[in-house]
Design a protein around this motif. Structure first.
Motif, short mmCIF file in Angstrom:
data_model
loop_
_atom_site.label_atom_id
_atom_site.label_comp_id
_atom_site.label_asym_id
_atom_site.label_seq_id
_atom_site.Cartn_x
_atom_site.Cartn_y
_atom_site.Cartn_z
N ARG A 1 0.82 -1.20 0.00
CA ARG A 1 0.00 0.00 0.00
C ARG A 1 0.86 1.27 0.00
O ARG A 1 0.54 2.25 -0.67
CB ARG A 1 -0.92 -0.02 1.23
CG ARG A 1 -2.09 -1.00 1.08
CD ARG A 1 -3.08 -0.92 2.24
NE ARG A 1 -2.59 -1.63 3.42
CZ ARG A 1 -2.14 -1.05 4.51
NH1 ARG A 1 -2.11 0.27 4.58
NH2 ARG A 1 -1.71 -1.75 5.54
N ALA A 2 2.00 1.25 0.73
CA ALA A 2 2.89 2.41 0.75
C ALA A 2 3.53 2.65 -0.61
O ALA A 2 3.68 3.79 -1.06
CB ALA A 2 3.98 2.22 1.82
N LEU A 3 3.90 1.56 -1.29
CA LEU A 3 4.51 1.68 -2.60
C LEU A 3 3.53 2.26 -3.61
O LEU A 3 3.87 3.13 -4.42
CB LEU A 3 5.02 0.31 -3.06
CG LEU A 3 5.73 0.28 -4.42
CD1 LEU A 3 6.98 1.15 -4.36
CD2 LEU A 3 6.11 -1.14 -4.80
N ARG A 4 2.28 1.80 -3.55
CA ARG A 4 1.28 2.31 -4.49
C ARG A 4 0.94 3.78 -4.23
O ARG A 4 0.59 4.52 -5.14
CB ARG A 4 0.01 1.47 -4.40
CG ARG A 4 0.17 0.08 -5.03
CD ARG A 4 -1.05 -0.79 -4.76
NE ARG A 4 -0.95 -2.07 -5.46
CZ ARG A 4 -1.78 -3.09 -5.28
NH1 ARG A 4 -2.76 -2.99 -4.39
NH2 ARG A 4 -1.61 -4.21 -5.96
N ALA A 5 1.10 4.20 -2.96
CA ALA A 5 0.77 5.58 -2.61
C ALA A 5 1.94 6.54 -2.82
O ALA A 5 1.76 7.75 -2.80
CB ALA A 5 0.32 5.66 -1.15
N ALA A 6 3.17 5.99 -3.03
CA ALA A 6 4.34 6.85 -3.16
C ALA A 6 4.26 7.68 -4.43
O ALA A 6 3.82 7.20 -5.48
CB ALA A 6 5.61 6.00 -3.16
N GLN A 7 4.72 8.95 -4.34
CA GLN A 7 4.72 9.86 -5.47
C GLN A 7 6.15 10.27 -5.80
O GLN A 7 6.93 10.60 -4.90
CB GLN A 7 3.89 11.12 -5.14
CG GLN A 7 2.42 10.84 -4.88
CD GLN A 7 1.69 10.39 -6.13
OE1 GLN A 7 2.04 10.79 -7.24
NE2 GLN A 7 0.66 9.57 -5.94
#
Length: 433
Positions: free
Chosen positions: A74-80
């Motif tokens: 989830r953190a990877l998908r949310a990273a910008q």
């Protein structure tokens, strides 16, 4: 009875065998957790309690690992990504200047990388490459001297352009203390007293009886030096097509412009006239001098050692020496009566730091053959920089606009404050016989 027996099939095969949700009928982690929890809560359970506890630990660890994996996903998908780092296309390598260096330093780490990644360049291109803009990059003082520090990146060879040809490692500036100036006028105090150990005046500190007068050390002699920071600059033409290629543009900036500024800076530090140029150490009044006496034919190796002693007696222990490559060659190739080299060097590792008598050795063609400059560089002088390396680009120079050509200009402002001339000794080697 185990809860595993309560798992219901979701269908049946053609031969009548049941089909379970998990291949082979294996329970999920949730089902295993619930079954073990029920057994642990069952006071009448008479099975192997140690085996049950081991199963509980295994399932708990597996659940924790699954939770961590889900959190990372989830953190990877949310990273910008930062605005300046456009994601590469599939199969496409990152643009030049967007990668960290070999030591993992944050980018950009060079003036060229700062330039190609700047918002100013993006705006310049977006507006049809019309007008001019500038980007400044200031190097952090390294404080570490190696024989590879400062060697420029070799640019891509472009027809009609001659790449830079460095003649020596750029190290002299790194020998000095480096500071940032906030004004274009540089004012500092220079020690012209030149204290010498044993003179009887420099240091009169002594044990003093109660009620007695304390001794005064000195006298010291000072003078206030007022000068200005000097601008070093040059430019090269570049086609619009080459300017649109970040790799080629970085080659121009690193291989020609940035290196050219550093090349000139090293020469100014040694021989600048102090008026229309920077203040050079060799042209500063009050520096020491050492030369073998008349008839003395000491080898250069021995001369350096005796000059080091002179610097130590002046109470400014030297830490480095700058000499012409020909003189360093003579020292490295010096042999005794048996043909053995006096200086032990490694001919297989040309990148090893050069040292003699504990001194860092820097070779430079800016130093005249037959002479050398020995000194406590960090103690004796400071390189003041008002402006880091600034890169400017414009289409408005002369008639280059009509030739579809741009100009890239690089400049920096700096000067040298030689505040303790006695920390330096100019060495003159005996003439060859």
């Amino acid at each position: 009875m185990s809860n595993f027996a309560k798992i219901r099939p979701i269908g049946r095969r053609r031969d009548g065998r049941p089909i379970y949700p998990i291949k082979g009928g294996a329970p999920t982690l949730t089902e295993q957790r619930d079954e073990i929890a029920a057994l642990l809560a069952d006071e009448s359970y008479d099975g192997d309690i140690n085996e049950l506890l081991q199963r509980a630990d295994t399932v708990a660890a597996a659940i924790e690992q699954a939770n961590q994996r889900d959190a990372r996903l989830r953190a990877l998908r949310a990273a910008q990504l930062p605005a300046g780092d456009p994601p590469p296309q599939p199969g496409q390598r990152q643009q030049p200047g967007l990668q960290p260096d070999d030591q993992g330093q944050q980018h950009p780490v060079t003036a060229a990388e700062a330039f190609v990644r700047s918002a100013a360049l993006a705006h310049f291109r977006a507006n049809g490459a019309v007008g001019k803009f500038s980007v400044e990059h200031r190097d952090a003082p390294t404080g570490t001297v190696t024989t590879t520090n400062g060697v420029p990146t070799v640019p891509q060879r472009v027809p009609g352009q001659i790449p830079a040809n460095p003649d020596f490692p750029l190290l002299i500036a790194n020998l000095l203390d480096r500071q940032t100036s906030t004004n274009n006028t540089l004012e500092y105090v220079r020690d012209i007293s030149g204290p010498v150990a044993g003179s009887g005046t420099w240091n009169k500190a002594a044990v003093v009886a109660e009620g007695a007068m304390k001794p005064q050390s000195g006298p010291f002699a000072w003078e206030t030096i007022t000068t200005s920071l000097k601008t070093v600059a040059h430019w090269v033409p570049i086609t619009r097509q080459a300017a649109d290629d970040d790799g080629q543009m970085m080659g121009y900036i690193n291989g020609r412009l940035t290196y050219g500024l550093e090349y000139q800076l090293d020469r100014q530090i040694l021989t600048g006239n102090g008026t229309t140029q920077m203040q050079g150490i060799l042209t500063t009044p009050g520096i020491g001098a050492y030369q073998p006496g008349v008839g003395n034919t000491d080898a250069k190796l021995i001369t350096v050692r005796k000059a080091k002693t002179q610097g130590e007696l002046a109470l400014y222990p030297p830490d480095a020496i700058v000499m012409n490559p020909l003189d360093w060659q003579d020292i490295e190739l010096d042999t005794d009566a048996n043909g053995q080299f006096r200086v032990i060097t490694s001919v297989t590792d040309s990148g090893a730091p050069m040292r003699i008598w504990g001194l860092i050795v820097v070779t430079s063609v800016a130093m005249a053959a037959g002479t050398a400059l020995l000194g406590g560089y960090r103690m004796g002088a400071t390189l003041w920089e008002r402006q880091g390396i600034t890169i400017l680009m414009s289409d408005s120079h002369a008639d280059l606009f009509l030739a579809n050509t741009l100009v890239i200009l690089a400049e920096r402002r700096a000067n040298v404050a030689v505040h303790t001339p006695a920390a330096f000794t100019k060495v003159t080697f005996a003439a060859a016989t």
